[in-house]
Design a protein around this motif. Sequence first.
Motif, PDB file in Angstrom:
ATOM      1  N   LEU A 164      -2.586  10.065  -4.821  1.00  0.00           N
ATOM      2  CA  LEU A 164      -2.444   8.769  -5.470  1.00  0.00           C
ATOM      3  C   LEU A 164      -2.267   7.702  -4.413  1.00  0.00           C
ATOM      4  N   ARG A 165      -2.928   6.575  -4.619  1.00  0.00           N
ATOM      5  CA  ARG A 165      -2.781   5.451  -3.698  1.00  0.00           C
ATOM      6  C   ARG A 165      -2.725   4.171  -4.511  1.00  0.00           C
ATOM      7  N   LEU A 166      -1.713   3.378  -4.279  1.00  0.00           N
ATOM      8  CA  LEU A 166      -1.563   2.096  -4.949  1.00  0.00           C
ATOM      9  C   LEU A 166      -1.776   0.985  -3.939  1.00  0.00           C
ATOM     10  N   GLU A 167      -2.690   0.074  -4.271  1.00  0.00           N
ATOM     11  CA  GLU A 167      -2.912  -1.128  -3.473  1.00  0.00           C
ATOM     12  C   GLU A 167      -2.570  -2.295  -4.391  1.00  0.00           C
ATOM     13  N   TYR A 168      -1.660  -3.169  -3.958  1.00  0.00           N
ATOM     14  CA  TYR A 168      -1.256  -4.281  -4.815  1.00  0.00           C
ATOM     15  C   TYR A 168      -0.850  -5.482  -3.982  1.00  0.00           C
ATOM     16  N   GLU A 169      -1.252  -6.675  -4.454  1.00  0.00           N
ATOM     17  CA  GLU A 169      -0.829  -7.938  -3.871  1.00  0.00           C
ATOM     18  C   GLU A 169      -0.454  -8.864  -5.001  1.00  0.00           C
ATOM     19  N   GLY A 170       0.719  -9.483  -4.890  1.00  0.00           N
ATOM     20  CA  GLY A 170       1.111 -10.446  -5.912  1.00  0.00           C
ATOM     21  C   GLY A 170       2.607 -10.553  -6.078  1.00  0.00           C
ATOM     22  N   ASP A 206       0.876  -1.170   0.000  1.00  0.00           N
ATOM     23  CA  ASP A 206       0.000   0.000   0.000  1.00  0.00           C
ATOM     24  C   ASP A 206       0.914   1.220   0.000  1.00  0.00           C
ATOM     25  N   LYS A 207       0.826   2.025  -1.042  1.00  0.00           N
ATOM     26  CA  LYS A 207       1.710   3.190  -1.193  1.00  0.00           C
ATOM     27  C   LYS A 207       0.852   4.400  -1.539  1.00  0.00           C
ATOM     28  N   LEU A 215      -5.007   1.381  -8.553  1.00  0.00           N
ATOM     29  CA  LEU A 215      -4.408   2.696  -8.417  1.00  0.00           C
ATOM     30  C   LEU A 215      -5.574   3.660  -8.302  1.00  0.00           C
ATOM     31  N   ILE A 216      -5.649   4.367  -7.190  1.00  0.00           N
ATOM     32  CA  ILE A 216      -6.764   5.272  -6.929  1.00  0.00           C
ATOM     33  C   ILE A 216      -6.229   6.697  -6.967  1.00  0.00           C
ATOM     34  N   ILE A 217      -6.824   7.507  -7.836  1.00  0.00           N
ATOM     35  CA  ILE A 217      -6.384   8.892  -8.004  1.00  0.00           C
ATOM     36  C   ILE A 217      -7.546   9.805  -7.632  1.00  0.00           C
ATOM     37  N   ILE A 257     -10.143   5.297 -10.821  1.00  0.00           N
ATOM     38  CA  ILE A 257      -9.673   4.019 -10.300  1.00  0.00           C
ATOM     39  C   ILE A 257      -9.178   3.142 -11.447  1.00  0.00           C
ATOM     40  N   TYR A 258      -7.906   2.786 -11.377  1.00  0.00           N
ATOM     41  CA  TYR A 258      -7.307   1.841 -12.307  1.00  0.00           C
ATOM     42  C   TYR A 258      -7.291   0.483 -11.602  1.00  0.00           C
ATOM     43  N   GLY A 259      -8.187  -0.408 -11.991  1.00  0.00           N
ATOM     44  CA  GLY A 259      -8.147  -1.771 -11.473  1.00  0.00           C
ATOM     45  C   GLY A 259      -7.337  -2.603 -12.451  1.00  0.00           C
ATOM     46  N   PHE A 260      -6.436  -3.470 -11.962  1.00  0.00           N
ATOM     47  CA  PHE A 260      -5.588  -4.196 -12.902  1.00  0.00           C
ATOM     48  C   PHE A 260      -5.165  -5.565 -12.375  1.00  0.00           C
TER      49      PHE A 260
END
Length: 136
Positions: free
Chosen positions: A95-101, A2-3, A84-86, A68-71
């Motif tokens: 800007l907020r990046l949520e990522y798992e993987g 989470d950034k 990626l939520i802007i 919202i960029y869902g990817f």
Amino acid sequence: MDKSITVSTTHDRKSVSTILVNPSFVLPRLFPPIKEVTVEGNSFNAEGRFLTTKFHMHGSVIVKGEIIYGFYLSAGGGQGNGRLIIKVNEGQVDLRLEYEGKMEKLSGIFFMDRWFSDFASKLDEEIGKEKARKTL
């Protein structure tokens, strides 16, 4: 992972939103390993290489007050997903990046911090260039 980061801008909210909804503008600037982006409607595909690993990102952009960029991200036989939520306000962009993987450990905090910092330092100028390019 989470950034988050907040970026100041001198451009009007509508112009900033119009530009930041474009994956071809946002993705390679925020994630420098992305070298190619194709867009069809609100869907996008991005290709790149990080260190020695090729990756493919596929997703869509949704605008509901926020951008919202869902990817989904495929890399080296592994997968991950994120958002990626802007949020564009007058005078600033959150800007907020949520990522798992898989790429979470590979990209790590060091690269993400640098990428976000570089994006933040150049965003206002890049938006100005994009606005000028679109009005020519």
